[in-house]
Scaffold this active site. Structure first.
Site, PDB file in Angstrom:
ATOM      1  N   SER A  60       0.801  -1.227   0.000  1.00 11.09           N
ATOM      2  CA  SER A  60       0.000   0.000   0.000  1.00 11.09           C
ATOM      3  C   SER A  60       0.828   1.268   0.000  1.00 11.09           C
ATOM      4  O   SER A  60       0.318   2.344  -0.314  1.00 11.09           O
ATOM      5  CB  SER A  60      -0.949   0.013   1.208  1.00 11.09           C
ATOM      6  OG  SER A  60      -0.235   0.174   2.413  1.00 11.09           O
ATOM      7  N   LYS A 133       0.800   4.534   6.884  1.00  8.10           N
ATOM      8  CA  LYS A 133       0.263   5.398   5.839  1.00  8.10           C
ATOM      9  C   LYS A 133       0.936   6.768   5.943  1.00  8.10           C
ATOM     10  O   LYS A 133       1.683   7.051   6.864  1.00  8.10           O
ATOM     11  CB  LYS A 133      -1.255   5.573   5.973  1.00  8.10           C
ATOM     12  CG  LYS A 133      -2.063   4.279   6.047  1.00  8.10           C
ATOM     13  CD  LYS A 133      -2.046   3.482   4.762  1.00  8.10           C
ATOM     14  CE  LYS A 133      -2.862   2.178   4.916  1.00  8.10           C
ATOM     15  NZ  LYS A 133      -2.704   1.300   3.735  1.00  8.10           N
TER      16      LYS A 133
END
Length: 251
Positions: A60, A133
């Site tokens: 990701s 993230k």
């Protein structure tokens, strides 16, 4: 006569020399044990309060981070060092972000070794209980996507994000539009691999509404430590966000 005297003296002191050698060996082992325990304690304190190692289980954050990369996280963020837009952060699951798949069982000896090494930050057995993230929105920020150029904006300022991976250069930076205002003490986070990241956009149905509580942040990742071929400092790209005003000054 002199030789005989020396011979007698050597014989009489031999047990004492043997005893001294044994005592010296015991002192040496004791010192080694003390050094080991102190080093272990220092490493434990460093790992607990300063830095920690994690591995990357998914794609990701490509191409910033690759699967199975190991990163070092500064745990002084955010308690001592404030968070900034663009920071790559590790955080605990706010609730419902991870699928909750059970961990595969390992032999007891393997788990014991893994636990021991984790005390000094050499392994991270709980990496799959955390996420990583990039911070896009701070508390109060108005984050919107996408404009006619496919850009994301924060507080009215469009961003040019060089770290984003898209299917095509002409693709917008998000496959789905959104318009959010980040709540107090929360963050809006997104993966760099925008079309393959289950981030804030896709967790709006979870208890936290897709926002990450600041209290769930473990720290800011600042370096890729392994493999050596991937070693690099992690850029927060501050120039991307330089023109972003505070929420109260939104254009």
């Amino acid at each position: 006569m002199t030789d005989n005297t020396l011979s007698v003296d050597d014989a009489s002191t031999r047990p004492r020399r043997t005893q001294n050698r044994k005592r010296g060996a015991l002192y040496f082992l004791r010192d080694l044990l003390v050094i080991f325990v102190v080093a272990l304690l220092v490493s434990f304190l460093v790992k607990t309060f300063l830095i920690r190692s994690f591995y990357i289980p998914s794609g990701s954050m490509q191409n910033t981070l690759q699967i199975d990369d190991r990163i070092i996280v500064n745990q002084l963020v955010p308690e001592v060092v404030p968070l900034s837009r663009g920071d790559v952060i590790v955080f605990r699951d706010p609730g419902g972000w991870l699928d909750g798949a059970p961990k595969p069982e390992q032999p007891v000896i393997v788990e014991a070794i893994d636990w021991t090494l984790s005390l000094v930050g050499l392994t991270s057995p709980d990496s799959d209980e955390h996420l990583i993230k990039r911070v896009i929105g701070l508390p109060g920020d108005h984050v919107v996507c996408c404009n006619s150029l496919g850009q994301l904006s924060v507080n009215g300022v469009p961003l040019d994000e060089p770290y984003v991976v898209k299917p095509d250069p002409s693709s917008p930076v998000s496959a789905d539009d959104f318009d959010v205002v980040v709540p107090e003490d929360s963050l809006w986070v997104m993966g760099d691999n925008r079309y393959n990241s289950k981030d804030s956009r896709y967790n709006t149905e979870t208890p936290g509404g897709g926002y990450v509580p600041v209290d769930d942040v473990v720290g800011r990742a600042f370096v890729v430590s392994w493999p050596f071929a991937h070693w690099s400092w992690l850029d927060a790209y501050p120039t991307v966000f330089d023109a972003v005003p505070s929420p109260a000054e939104e254009r």
